[in-house]
Design an enzyme around this catalytic site. Structure first.
Site, PDB file in Angstrom:
ATOM      1  N   HIS A 130       8.514   3.642  -3.956  1.00  0.00           N
ATOM      2  CA  HIS A 130       7.461   4.090  -4.065  1.00  0.00           C
ATOM      3  C   HIS A 130       8.298   4.951  -4.995  1.00  0.00           C
ATOM      4  O   HIS A 130       9.271   5.588  -4.603  1.00  0.00           O
ATOM      5  CB  HIS A 130       7.347   4.924  -2.878  1.00  0.00           C
ATOM      6  CG  HIS A 130       6.206   4.260  -1.979  1.00  0.00           C
ATOM      7  ND1 HIS A 130       4.943   4.028  -2.153  1.00  0.00           N
ATOM      8  CD2 HIS A 130       6.534   3.597  -0.562  1.00  0.00           C
ATOM      9  CE1 HIS A 130       4.776   3.046  -0.802  1.00  0.00           C
ATOM     10  NE2 HIS A 130       5.312   3.052   0.055  1.00  0.00           N
ATOM     11  N   HIS A 140      -0.152  -1.613   2.695  1.00  0.00           N
ATOM     12  CA  HIS A 140       0.766  -1.000   3.221  1.00  0.00           C
ATOM     13  C   HIS A 140      -0.212  -1.530   5.244  1.00  0.00           C
ATOM     14  O   HIS A 140      -1.061  -0.604   5.098  1.00  0.00           O
ATOM     15  CB  HIS A 140       0.448   0.753   3.750  1.00  0.00           C
ATOM     16  CG  HIS A 140       2.076   1.119   2.656  1.00  0.00           C
ATOM     17  ND1 HIS A 140       2.442   0.733   1.527  1.00  0.00           N
ATOM     18  CD2 HIS A 140       2.947   1.544   3.055  1.00  0.00           C
ATOM     19  CE1 HIS A 140       3.270   1.012   1.034  1.00  0.00           C
ATOM     20  NE2 HIS A 140       3.744   1.689   1.801  1.00  0.00           N
ATOM     21  N   GLU A 177       2.483  -1.068   9.893  1.00  0.00           N
ATOM     22  CA  GLU A 177       3.422  -0.077  10.287  1.00  0.00           C
ATOM     23  C   GLU A 177       3.426   0.781  11.019  1.00  0.00           C
ATOM     24  O   GLU A 177       4.419   0.458  11.872  1.00  0.00           O
ATOM     25  CB  GLU A 177       3.689   0.780   9.031  1.00  0.00           C
ATOM     26  CG  GLU A 177       4.648   1.984   8.124  1.00  0.00           C
ATOM     27  CD  GLU A 177       4.825   2.994   7.226  1.00  0.00           C
ATOM     28  OE1 GLU A 177       3.951   3.192   6.544  1.00  0.00           O
ATOM     29  OE2 GLU A 177       6.453   3.335   6.753  1.00  0.00           O
ATOM     30  N   ASP A 195      11.581   1.282   0.398  1.00  0.00           N
ATOM     31  CA  ASP A 195      10.148   2.283   0.165  1.00  0.00           C
ATOM     32  C   ASP A 195      10.813   3.556  -0.291  1.00  0.00           C
ATOM     33  O   ASP A 195      10.283   3.555  -1.513  1.00  0.00           O
ATOM     34  CB  ASP A 195      10.094   2.277   1.767  1.00  0.00           C
ATOM     35  CG  ASP A 195       8.989   2.510   1.901  1.00  0.00           C
ATOM     36  OD1 ASP A 195       7.558   2.360   1.022  1.00  0.00           O
ATOM     37  OD2 ASP A 195       8.648   2.754   3.876  1.00  0.00           O
ATOM     38  N   ASP A 196      11.604   4.410   0.118  1.00  0.00           N
ATOM     39  CA  ASP A 196      11.833   5.602   0.126  1.00  0.00           C
ATOM     40  C   ASP A 196      13.361   5.840  -0.376  1.00  0.00           C
ATOM     41  O   ASP A 196      13.263   7.058   0.307  1.00  0.00           O
ATOM     42  CB  ASP A 196      10.673   6.820   0.707  1.00  0.00           C
ATOM     43  CG  ASP A 196       9.021   6.210   0.200  1.00  0.00           C
ATOM     44  OD1 ASP A 196       8.373   6.406  -0.863  1.00  0.00           O
ATOM     45  OD2 ASP A 196       9.214   6.102   1.705  1.00  0.00           O
TER      46      ASP A 196
HETATM   47  N1  ADE Z   1       4.225   6.647   0.388  1.00  0.00           N
HETATM   48  C1  ADE Z   1       5.637   6.520   0.829  1.00  0.00           C
HETATM   49  N2  ADE Z   1       6.068   6.041   2.141  1.00  0.00           N
HETATM   50  C2  ADE Z   1       5.029   4.807   2.517  1.00  0.00           C
HETATM   51  C3  ADE Z   1       4.917   4.930   3.850  1.00  0.00           C
HETATM   52  N3  ADE Z   1       6.596   4.454   4.585  1.00  0.00           N
HETATM   53  N4  ADE Z   1       4.075   4.503   4.225  1.00  0.00           N
HETATM   54  C4  ADE Z   1       2.648   5.030   4.097  1.00  0.00           C
HETATM   55  N5  ADE Z   1       2.767   5.796   2.751  1.00  0.00           N
HETATM   56  C5  ADE Z   1       3.684   5.671   2.269  1.00  0.00           C
HETATM   57 ZN    ZN Z   2       5.523   1.951   1.515  1.00  0.00          ZN
END
Ligand code: ADE
Ligand code: ZN
Length: 353
Positions: free
Chosen positions: A27, A205, A208, A286-287
């Site tokens: 992201h 997604h 998760e 991911d982030d």
């Molecule tokens: N937006 C940014 N990271 C995310 C994640 N791990 N799960 C869902 N939405 C997200």
């Molecule tokens: Zn994500």
């Protein structure tokens, strides 16, 4: 020529850094480092609820997905101008290039910004210009995937799609992210059908924090081509067989899963189990600014903790190309480069560089 199965584990860190790879679950707003957040806040005259970088980093102790998303959306408020989006993406792309990412499929969340009055064009042009520059100046191929926020309504997603269609050539597909529990895939059935009609790639997604049924529904109702995270699919044996049979890739993000307490620790992660069952598992960050590591850190820590073999590292990188939305011709080129990298690996020379 080196046998891919016979590379000693002490050489894997060098090999991981050197090998070409694709990142398919990143992201872009999650790549905003605290230093850049404060720089953009100053540039745009935005007051943040944190007094300095240290305070902000201290807030990165998450208990679940929502506790992270609250901080992530607050920090995204510093993005106002086209140049801000460019700077954010350029910063990620230079990092990706240094980590030998040759192809990235980058998520962006337009609703986070359009809700604050930022024009869709500013978001898309800023990100897209950085992707073009990365191709020309860094040799990284980067494509954009527009994500709908699932905590908002389907009407809002549909409106967002309409706003984005004038910029259709700047993104290759759509995704679904944000708060998963209570926002099942079927909520977005109509908008994903419309995206399919426009020839957009589709990912979501699922699994998760949500149950395995969300993975099945994302496949059946949204007709997605890849599942992001997907780790809870393991609870449904028939679904697991389907992922293997239909070769549906999952984009796993191990450091994210630990930070957001999807797994209590990295050694409890199920990615090796999934790999061994024959699922097309890929590794991603991911982030990365929030979860303590970019893509190579995800590989390095996973390999060390879960004791992956050189073959498993190779398979993960190979899967990243197989699961990408690139042309068959380009995929072949990168797969050959990857094989070459492993088969011609010489630790003495590599470790000096
Ligand atoms: N937006 C940014 N990271 C995310 C994640 N791990 N799960 C869902 N939405 C997200
Ligand atoms: Zn994500």
């Amino acid at each position: 020529m080196v046998n891919i199965d016979d590379i000693p584990i002490q050489y894997l860190p060098t090999l991981i850094k050197a090998m070409p790879k694709a990142e398919l679950h990143i992201h872009i707003e999650g790549s905003l480092e605290p230093e850049l957040i404060f720089q953009l806040a100053r540039r745009n005259g935005i007051a943040l609820p944190y007094s300095n970088v240290g305070d902000l980093r201290a807030a990165y102790a998450f208990s679940d997905l929502q506790s992270f998303l609250d901080v992530y959306y607050a920090c995204a408020s510093v993005l106002q101008q086209e140049q801000d989006f460019y700077d954010m993406a350029w910063s990620y792309l230079t990092r990706a290039a240094a980590e030998h990412v040759v192809h990235a499929e980058i998520f962006f969340d337009p609703q986070t910004h359009t809700q604050r009055g930022v024009a869709m064009g500013a978001i898309v042009f800023g990100l897209s210009r950085a992707c073009q520059d990365a191709h020309e100046r860094l040799g990284v191929d980067a494509q954009l995937i527009l994500c709908f926020l699932r905590h908002l309504s389907e009407e809002s997603a549909m409106e967002t799609l309409e706003q984005a269609l004038p910029f259709r050539e700047h993104f290759i597909g759509v995704g679904l992210d944000s708060s998963e529990l209570g926002n099942p895939p079927e909520k977005f059935a109509k908008v994903f059908a419309r995206c399919k009609a426009f020839g957009l790639h589709r990912v979501a997604h699922a699994g998760e924090e949500g149950p395995s049924s969300y993975v099945s529904k994302a496949l059946d109702i949204l007709e997605v081509e890849r599942i992001d995270h997907g780790v809870n699919a393991i609870h449904d044996p028939d679904l697991m067989k389907r992922l293997v049979r239909e070769r549906i890739p999952i984009t796993v993000c191990p450091l994210s899963n630990v930070k957001l307490r999807v797994f209590p620790s990295l050694d409890a992660h199920n990615l090796v189990q999934m790999l061994n069952m024959g699922v097309c598992v890929t590794l991603n960050s991911d982030d990365p600014a929030y979860f303590g590591g970019y893509i190579n850190d995800n590989y390095l820590q996973t390999v060390e903790t879960l004791k992956l073999s050189s073959r498993q590292v190779f398979v993960l990188a190979r899967n990243s190309f197989e699961a990408s939305f690139v042309s068959a011709k380009q995929r072949e080129i990168w797969l050959k480069d990857l094989e070459y990298c492993f088969e011609n690996f010489r630790p003495e020379t590599e470790s000096k560089s």
